[in-house]
Design an enzyme around this catalytic site. Structure first.
Site, PDB file in Angstrom:
ATOM      1  N   ARG A  83      36.354  37.047  48.685  1.00  0.00           N
ATOM      2  CA  ARG A  83      36.696  35.857  48.518  1.00  0.00           C
ATOM      3  C   ARG A  83      37.306  35.238  49.842  1.00  0.00           C
ATOM      4  O   ARG A  83      37.250  34.059  50.351  1.00  0.00           O
ATOM      5  CB  ARG A  83      37.886  35.369  47.359  1.00  0.00           C
ATOM      6  CG  ARG A  83      38.167  34.078  47.363  1.00  0.00           C
ATOM      7  CD  ARG A  83      39.068  33.663  46.064  1.00  0.00           C
ATOM      8  NE  ARG A  83      39.320  32.637  45.962  1.00  0.00           N
ATOM      9  CZ  ARG A  83      40.620  31.730  45.970  1.00  0.00           C
ATOM     10  NH1 ARG A  83      41.648  32.499  46.147  1.00  0.00           N
ATOM     11  NH2 ARG A  83      40.858  30.412  45.569  1.00  0.00           N
ATOM     12  N   HIS A 136      35.769  31.815  51.889  1.00  0.00           N
ATOM     13  CA  HIS A 136      36.939  30.906  52.526  1.00  0.00           C
ATOM     14  C   HIS A 136      36.887  30.741  53.772  1.00  0.00           C
ATOM     15  O   HIS A 136      37.235  29.921  54.420  1.00  0.00           O
ATOM     16  CB  HIS A 136      38.324  31.019  51.940  1.00  0.00           C
ATOM     17  CG  HIS A 136      38.391  30.549  50.331  1.00  0.00           C
ATOM     18  ND1 HIS A 136      39.799  30.335  49.786  1.00  0.00           N
ATOM     19  CD2 HIS A 136      37.565  30.415  49.518  1.00  0.00           C
ATOM     20  CE1 HIS A 136      39.411  29.639  48.734  1.00  0.00           C
ATOM     21  NE2 HIS A 136      38.176  29.893  48.504  1.00  0.00           N
ATOM     22  N   ASN A 158      44.300  28.362  49.357  1.00  0.00           N
ATOM     23  CA  ASN A 158      44.658  29.735  49.945  1.00  0.00           C
ATOM     24  C   ASN A 158      46.080  30.174  49.672  1.00  0.00           C
ATOM     25  O   ASN A 158      46.186  31.382  49.412  1.00  0.00           O
ATOM     26  CB  ASN A 158      44.422  29.826  51.478  1.00  0.00           C
ATOM     27  CG  ASN A 158      42.924  29.708  51.904  1.00  0.00           C
ATOM     28  OD1 ASN A 158      41.896  30.023  50.986  1.00  0.00           O
ATOM     29  ND2 ASN A 158      42.539  28.796  52.895  1.00  0.00           N
ATOM     30  N   HIS A 186      32.379  35.572  40.584  1.00  0.00           N
ATOM     31  CA  HIS A 186      33.334  35.237  39.599  1.00  0.00           C
ATOM     32  C   HIS A 186      33.165  36.261  38.469  1.00  0.00           C
ATOM     33  O   HIS A 186      33.624  36.268  37.413  1.00  0.00           O
ATOM     34  CB  HIS A 186      33.567  33.896  39.014  1.00  0.00           C
ATOM     35  CG  HIS A 186      34.110  32.967  40.019  1.00  0.00           C
ATOM     36  ND1 HIS A 186      34.336  31.632  39.704  1.00  0.00           N
ATOM     37  CD2 HIS A 186      34.602  33.287  41.157  1.00  0.00           C
ATOM     38  CE1 HIS A 186      34.691  30.953  40.966  1.00  0.00           C
ATOM     39  NE2 HIS A 186      35.169  31.898  41.985  1.00  0.00           N
TER      40      HIS A 186
HETATM   41  C1  HEM Z   1      31.658  27.290  43.631  1.00  0.00           C
HETATM   42  C2  HEM Z   1      32.868  27.001  44.265  1.00  0.00           C
HETATM   43  C3  HEM Z   1      33.817  27.894  43.609  1.00  0.00           C
HETATM   44  C4  HEM Z   1      34.977  27.614  43.391  1.00  0.00           C
HETATM   45  C5  HEM Z   1      35.644  26.188  42.797  1.00  0.00           C
HETATM   46  C6  HEM Z   1      36.030  28.784  43.429  1.00  0.00           C
HETATM   47  C7  HEM Z   1      37.485  28.824  42.895  1.00  0.00           C
HETATM   48  C8  HEM Z   1      37.964  29.845  42.636  1.00  0.00           C
HETATM   49  C9  HEM Z   1      39.544  29.931  41.942  1.00  0.00           C
HETATM   50  C10 HEM Z   1      40.305  28.503  41.686  1.00  0.00           C
HETATM   51  C11 HEM Z   1      39.777  31.148  42.100  1.00  0.00           C
HETATM   52  C12 HEM Z   1      41.024  31.752  41.377  1.00  0.00           C
HETATM   53  C13 HEM Z   1      42.172  31.589  42.308  1.00  0.00           C
HETATM   54  C14 HEM Z   1      43.324  32.042  42.042  1.00  0.00           C
HETATM   55  O1  HEM Z   1      43.764  31.713  40.816  1.00  0.00           O
HETATM   56  O2  HEM Z   1      44.023  32.744  42.756  1.00  0.00           O
HETATM   57  C15 HEM Z   1      38.569  31.878  42.614  1.00  0.00           C
HETATM   58  C16 HEM Z   1      38.587  33.241  42.697  1.00  0.00           C
HETATM   59  C17 HEM Z   1      37.913  34.142  42.964  1.00  0.00           C
HETATM   60  N1  HEM Z   1      36.711  33.622  43.741  1.00  0.00           N
HETATM   61 FE1  HEM Z   1      35.744  31.658  43.869  1.00  0.00          FE
HETATM   62  N2  HEM Z   1      35.362  29.840  43.634  1.00  0.00           N
HETATM   63  C18 HEM Z   1      34.169  29.490  44.180  1.00  0.00           C
HETATM   64  C19 HEM Z   1      33.049  30.173  44.890  1.00  0.00           C
HETATM   65  C20 HEM Z   1      33.153  31.542  44.993  1.00  0.00           C
HETATM   66  C21 HEM Z   1      32.285  32.102  45.913  1.00  0.00           C
HETATM   67  C22 HEM Z   1      31.175  31.521  46.646  1.00  0.00           C
HETATM   68  C23 HEM Z   1      32.576  33.553  46.015  1.00  0.00           C
HETATM   69  C24 HEM Z   1      32.259  34.514  46.703  1.00  0.00           C
HETATM   70  C25 HEM Z   1      30.985  34.568  47.154  1.00  0.00           C
HETATM   71  C26 HEM Z   1      33.989  33.535  45.072  1.00  0.00           C
HETATM   72  C27 HEM Z   1      34.770  34.527  44.721  1.00  0.00           C
HETATM   73  C28 HEM Z   1      35.842  34.691  44.257  1.00  0.00           C
HETATM   74  C29 HEM Z   1      36.453  35.693  43.655  1.00  0.00           C
HETATM   75  C30 HEM Z   1      36.128  37.336  43.977  1.00  0.00           C
HETATM   76  C31 HEM Z   1      37.605  35.360  43.065  1.00  0.00           C
HETATM   77  C32 HEM Z   1      38.849  36.456  42.469  1.00  0.00           C
HETATM   78  C33 HEM Z   1      39.583  36.867  43.714  1.00  0.00           C
HETATM   79  C34 HEM Z   1      40.827  37.814  43.485  1.00  0.00           C
HETATM   80  O3  HEM Z   1      41.045  38.435  42.438  1.00  0.00           O
HETATM   81  O4  HEM Z   1      41.787  37.937  44.510  1.00  0.00           O
HETATM   82  N3  HEM Z   1      34.265  32.241  44.620  1.00  0.00           N
HETATM   83  N4  HEM Z   1      37.630  31.105  43.037  1.00  0.00           N
END
Ligand code: HEM
Ligand SMILES: *[C@@H]1O[C@H](CO)[C@@H](O)[C@H](O)[C@H]1NC(C)=O
Ligand SMILES: *[C@@H]1O[C@H](CO)[C@@H](O)[C@H](O)[C@H]1NC(C)=O
Ligand SMILES: *[C@@H]1O[C@H](CO)[C@@H](O)[C@H](O)[C@H]1NC(C)=O
Ligand SMILES: *[C@@H]1O[C@H](CO)[C@@H](O)[C@H](O)[C@H]1NC(C)=O
Length: 340
Positions: free
Chosen positions: A69, A73, A101, A199
């Site tokens: 992530r 970002h 972030n 995800h």
């Molecule tokens: C398509 C648009 C995307 C949106 C709107 C989005 C949004 C989010 C949100 C809201 C979270 C949770 C953050 C939290 O609650 O602290 C999250 C977690 C995460 N996102 Fe996305 N995301 C997107 C695309 C991506 C992409 C492109 C990747 C990587 C290639 C990604 C990888 C992750 C991962 C692995 C997590 C979990 C992180 C953790 O456990 O620390 N996301 N995302």
């Protein structure tokens, strides 16, 4: 999956031809990223980062998800230049502190540990932006996902763009908005669907499903009703975990079926209306998804190999967003948190 000696798996052979075409390091005017960038200057860079990640994972199963992530970002704001990693200094507020972030992006200490190990082995050579790209590949591979040849040679930028990070894709956005934001950085519908498949692991706070514009449980789109698209059993489950107006920081699995495994369950969940975020379910259920992203979700739900091949290529595409390769525009930071 791949043997530990090889950074590639059989699953990723479909993308190897593409990678090889971009693998030659051409030094000179048309600098571009390449796989063997550190071949002479820091040949063990990949293994050094890998050891740091494996150790961090022993006390933090979530770390692999958190690291990929960070790369996402970073790349979406000012390109893959480690702008996210800079700490705030007078006159420049860090991207770290922006709402997308602050309180959710994590793993900075592990990036610091990787940087320290690399500085020991080959001082001043491996950029922080490249560390994020390498760490992402290792994280996916060690979680059961595909491997790919990581393209390298990014320099670290000298600024962090707080305002730019306000425009990161948001969990409440509709498909049209998501497509626009990906297109703005040169990524297409396949990239959007494939990369969202990240995800399949990691955690998400209750506030991203139970509050404000992201609310799917209690007040979807200001209707004071749940999101009608959300599977009712899953909604009941999430409502118990995330009661209305209770602690928005409580963590949930993005993929409750296999929370820490990189597989195609993200898509099979969406197929049964169990996507977590609005932005997840939009890929299949938006009216605009028909004929665009929905067939891609269907394809990845039906074939993990198809997902893995596309994911590897889309990670390379994301890693190619506006890299800094001109030495007058960047540097190799000694400490990822500040410019040299
Ligand atoms: C398509 C648009 C995307 C949106 C709107 C989005 C949004 C989010 C949100 C809201 C979270 C949770 C953050 C939290 O609650 O602290 C999250 C977690 C995460 N996102 Fe996305 N995301 C997107 C695309 C991506 C992409 C492109 C990747 C990587 C290639 C990604 C990888 C992750 C991962 C692995 C997590 C979990 C992180 C953790 O456990 O620390 N996301 N995302
Ligand atoms: C970041 O989050 C922390 C803890 O929630 C909060 O105290 C701080 O004010 C936030 N920073 C910014 C710049 O909003
Ligand atoms: C960021 O946006 C705010 C509000 O629009 C503006 O006042 C500020 O000058 C911007 N900062 C930079 C560094 O562009
Ligand atoms: C998507 O969201 C944008 C921004 O909120 C809005 O202007 C647009 O009408 C929405 N599109 C659809 C198809 O709902
Ligand atoms: C539901 O959302 C709407 C629009 O965001 C808001 O005006 C309203 O106050 C919310 N209702 C409750 C009960 O929070």
């Amino acid at each position: 999956m791949a043997s530990s000696a090889s950074p590639r798996s059989a699953t990723a052979t479909a993308v190897v031809a593409v990678v090889v075409a971009a693998a030659l390091c051409l030094h000179g005017a048309t600098a571009q990223l390449c796989e063997d960038y550190y071949y002479d200057t820091c040949p063990d860079a990949y293994d050094i980062v890998k050891q740091v990640l494996i150790q961090a994972h022993e006390s933090d199963v979530r770390i692999y998800a958190s690291l990929i992530r960070l790369h996402f970002h970073d790349c979406f704001v000012q390109g893959c230049d480690a702008s996210l990693l800079l700490d705030t200094v007078p006159g420049m507020q860090s991207e770290k502190e922006s709402p997308p972030n602050n309180g959710s992006a994590r793993g900075y200490e592990v990036v610091d540990a990787a940087k320290a190990a690399l500085e020991d082995a080959c001082p001043g050579v491996v950029s922080c932006a490249d560390i994020l790209a390498i760490a992402s590949e290792i994280s996916v591979e060690l979680s059961g996902g595909p491997s790919w040849g990581v393209l390298l040679g990014r320099l670290d930028g000298k600024t962090s763009d707080f305002n730019g990070s306000l425009d990161l894709p948001a969990p409440f956005e509709n498909l049209t908005e998501l497509q626009r934001k990906f297109k703005d950085v040169g990524l297409n519908d396949v990239d959007l669907v494939a990369l969202s498949g990240a995800h399949t692991f990691g955690r998400v706070q209750c506030q991203n499903v139970a509050a404000g514009m992201a609310d799917r449980l209690y007040n979807f789109s200001g209707t004071n009703m749940p999101d009608p698209t959300l599977d009712s059993a899953y909604r009941a489950f999430l409502s118990r975990r995330c009661p209305k107006n209770v602690n928005g920081e409580v963590l949930n699995d993005l993929d409750p079926t296999t929370p820490d495994t990189f597989d195609n369950h993200y898509y099979t969940n969406i197929e049964v209306n169990r996507g977590f975020l609005i932005s997840d379910q939009e890929l299949k259920s938006s009216p605009q998804a028909q004929g665009t992203t929905a067939p891609i979700v269907d394809r990845f739900a039906g074939s993990q190999d198809a997902f893995f091949a596309s994911f590897a290529q889309s990670m390379i595409n994301m890693g190619n967003i506006r890299p800094v390769t001109d030495p007058s525009q960047g540097e190799v930071r000694t400490n990822c948190r500040r410019v040299n």
